[in-house]
Design a protein around this motif. Structure first.
Motif, PDB file in Angstrom:
ATOM      1  N   PRO A  28      -0.288   4.489   0.834  1.00 49.55           N
ATOM      2  CA  PRO A  28       0.531   4.065  -0.302  1.00 49.55           C
ATOM      3  C   PRO A  28       0.098   2.690  -0.809  1.00 49.55           C
ATOM      4  CG  PRO A  28       1.750   3.848   1.755  1.00 49.55           C
ATOM      5  CD  PRO A  28       0.494   4.579   2.091  1.00 49.55           C
ATOM      6  N   ALA A  29       0.280   2.493  -2.106  1.00 44.07           N
ATOM      7  CA  ALA A  29      -0.085   1.201  -2.702  1.00 44.07           C
ATOM      8  C   ALA A  29       0.768   0.100  -2.087  1.00 44.07           C
ATOM      9  CB  ALA A  29       0.117   1.259  -4.211  1.00 44.07           C
ATOM     10  N   ILE A  71      -3.945   0.590  12.947  1.00 46.90           N
ATOM     11  CA  ILE A  71      -5.109   1.086  12.212  1.00 46.90           C
ATOM     12  C   ILE A  71      -4.694   1.809  10.928  1.00 46.90           C
ATOM     13  CG2 ILE A  71      -6.559   1.302  14.259  1.00 46.90           C
ATOM     14  CD1 ILE A  71      -5.808   4.220  14.433  1.00 46.90           C
ATOM     15  N   ASP A  72      -5.706   2.131  10.086  1.00 41.94           N
ATOM     16  CA  ASP A  72      -5.457   2.931   8.892  1.00 41.94           C
ATOM     17  C   ASP A  72      -5.860   4.382   9.161  1.00 41.94           C
ATOM     18  OD1 ASP A  72      -8.234   3.021   8.750  1.00 41.94           O
ATOM     19  OD2 ASP A  72      -8.372   1.539   7.125  1.00 41.94           O
ATOM     20  N   ARG A  73      -5.826   5.229   8.134  1.00 41.13           N
ATOM     21  CA  ARG A  73      -6.093   6.655   8.329  1.00 41.13           C
ATOM     22  C   ARG A  73      -7.545   6.948   8.727  1.00 41.13           C
ATOM     23  NH1 ARG A  73      -2.466   8.661   3.110  1.00 41.13           N
ATOM     24  NH2 ARG A  73      -0.423   8.310   4.085  1.00 41.13           N
ATOM     25  N   ASN A 142       0.984   5.174   7.183  1.00 42.50           N
ATOM     26  CA  ASN A 142       1.958   6.262   7.328  1.00 42.50           C
ATOM     27  C   ASN A 142       3.348   5.718   7.653  1.00 42.50           C
ATOM     28  OD1 ASN A 142      -0.235   7.881   6.906  1.00 42.50           O
ATOM     29  ND2 ASN A 142      -0.482   8.442   9.045  1.00 42.50           N
ATOM     30  N   VAL A 143       3.399   4.649   8.414  1.00 38.73           N
ATOM     31  CA  VAL A 143       4.688   4.014   8.707  1.00 38.73           C
ATOM     32  C   VAL A 143       5.310   3.500   7.414  1.00 38.73           C
ATOM     33  CG1 VAL A 143       5.823   2.080   9.878  1.00 38.73           C
ATOM     34  CG2 VAL A 143       4.065   3.412  11.078  1.00 38.73           C
ATOM     35  N   ARG A 148       9.558   4.106   3.398  1.00 39.89           N
ATOM     36  CA  ARG A 148       9.923   4.090   1.977  1.00 39.89           C
ATOM     37  C   ARG A 148      10.605   5.401   1.588  1.00 39.89           C
ATOM     38  NH1 ARG A 148       4.419   1.604  -0.895  1.00 39.89           N
ATOM     39  NH2 ARG A 148       4.687  -0.568  -0.200  1.00 39.89           N
ATOM     40  N   GLN A 149      10.061   6.497   2.086  1.00 37.96           N
ATOM     41  CA  GLN A 149      10.635   7.803   1.763  1.00 37.96           C
ATOM     42  C   GLN A 149      12.053   7.927   2.295  1.00 37.96           C
ATOM     43  OE1 GLN A 149       8.786  11.114   3.778  1.00 37.96           O
ATOM     44  NE2 GLN A 149       9.330  12.548   2.164  1.00 37.96           N
ATOM     45  N   LEU A 150      12.290   7.417   3.501  1.00 38.36           N
ATOM     46  CA  LEU A 150      13.609   7.539   4.127  1.00 38.36           C
ATOM     47  C   LEU A 150      14.583   6.465   3.644  1.00 38.36           C
ATOM     48  CD1 LEU A 150      12.675   8.308   7.863  1.00 38.36           C
ATOM     49  CD2 LEU A 150      13.156   9.917   6.004  1.00 38.36           C
TER      50      LEU A 150
END
Length: 350
Positions: A28-29, A71-73, A142-143, A148-150
């Motif tokens: 996500p940005a 880490i990132d994806r 992802n965190v 943000r989604q929740l």
């Protein structure tokens, strides 16, 4: 038995890592400040979670608290391929000869594509086959996306995630034999034993006839998992059962610990748990649902639920100290039937 290096050598792991890293979706940005802040907070949360997890589990008391790796994806994809290579006992080199090398590239590309898809859904993971006898990985994009989604308090959510993953770290560091148990079961699971194709096809046909005849099936024999079991030998089925039961225990134990520790250290834990569970149960688009089923995500969610019920019931009846007899060796792990009936495990082991 097939050498595990032969199994791992069928995949070009370096190519899988490159493909997966390139195919992984961007996170996500976010601003540089937010990225740096979440990375620092996840490091702190992983350290903060260790003591309460040890206190609840009575495991690994007094041991050093290792740092997590945030880490990132793409970095997660590379870590996953390295771990899978170690777990399968594979050498760095791909298949032998031009045909073998080409096959290893194709399989590597397929593996990388799968890992790229998974990489956007992993919040954290303890890798028992990582460097220094295992490492805790936390995937910060992802965190950020899930909190943000929740619409939950970020600091609380990050600590809540760490409680689950740190529990896995404590499980494996307190019981080093677990990693070898997983690895040896995988070796049996991936052994072809020199079988003829006709034997495999015969078992598959038998499975299809049973499904058409309306034969009752349990959770382990339905759908894709049932198809997998249909083409396996009996030793492979037993190895799969061992891995499924171990996964169910590890995830259920971590869920139990999250709920036991949560109220004391995560003020908004009730809201987080409710919204997170609602997210797990939300219906997915048809294509995504098919992919999730093929990759075993639904089976994973089932592990959380069934495992937590097992751990909750045993701990309620005998206490955590006596429950910890479960970590003695492979013989004290629950049998598949005991996951559903915890008293049977208590009667057999305690």
């Amino acid at each position: 038995m097939t050498d595990r290096s032969d199994i791992g050598g069928a995949v070009d792991w370096s190519f899988a890592a490159d493909v997966g890293a390139k195919l992984s979706r961007p996170g996500p940005a976010t601003t540089d400040y937010t990225r740096d802040q979440v990375i620092a907070q996840l490091h702190d949360s992983a350290r903060t979670a260790e003591l309460p997890v040890r206190e609840v589990t009575h495991l690994n008391e007094g041991a050093e608290v290792p740092d997590a790796r945030v880490i990132d994806r793409p970095q997660w994809v590379r870590a996953a391929t390295r771990s899978m290579r170690v777990m399968t006992g594979a050498a760095e080199a791909a298949g032998k000869g031009p045909v073998g090398a080409l096959t290893a590239k194709v399989t590597g590309a397929q593996t990388g594509a799968v890992l790229a898809f998974i990489s956007s859904g992993i919040l954290g993971q303890y890798d028992p086959f990582g460097p220094d006898q295992g490492e805790l990985l936390l995937v910060y994009p992802n965190v950020i996306a899930v909190e943000r989604q929740l619409r939950v308090k970020p600091a609380d959510f990050r600590l809540w995630v760490c409680l689950h993953e740190v529990t896995h770290r404590v499980q494996f560091r307190a019981n080093p034999w677990l990693a070898e148990h997983m690895s040896s079961s995988l070796a049996v699971l991936t052994d072809d034993g020199g079988e003829q194709a006709g034997d495999v096809i015969g078992r598959l046909a038998e499975y299809v006839r049973a499904q058409r005849g309306g034969t009752p099936v349990d959770a382990n024999s339905a759908g894709v998992l049932g198809l997998l079991r249909a083409v396996q030998t009996e030793p492979q089925r037993r190895a799969l059962d061992r891995l499924l039961v171990l996964g169910t225990l590890l995830e259920g134990h971590a869920e139990h610990v999250m709920d036991a520790v949560g109220p004391a250290v995560v003020p908004t834990v009730a809201t987080i748990r409710r919204r997170f569970d609602e997210r797990r149960q939300r219906k997915q688009p048809p294509l995504q649902r098919i992919i999730r089923t093929l990759l075993g995500f639904d089976a994973k969610l089932n592990q959380y639920t069934r495992g937590k019920v097992f751990v909750d019931e045993v701990v309620a009846r005998v206490g955590m100290e006596r429950f910890n007899a479960i970590w003695t060796d492979a013989e004290t792990l629950p049998l598949p039937s005991e996951i559903e009936e915890p008293q049977r495990w208590i009667d057999r082991v305690l």
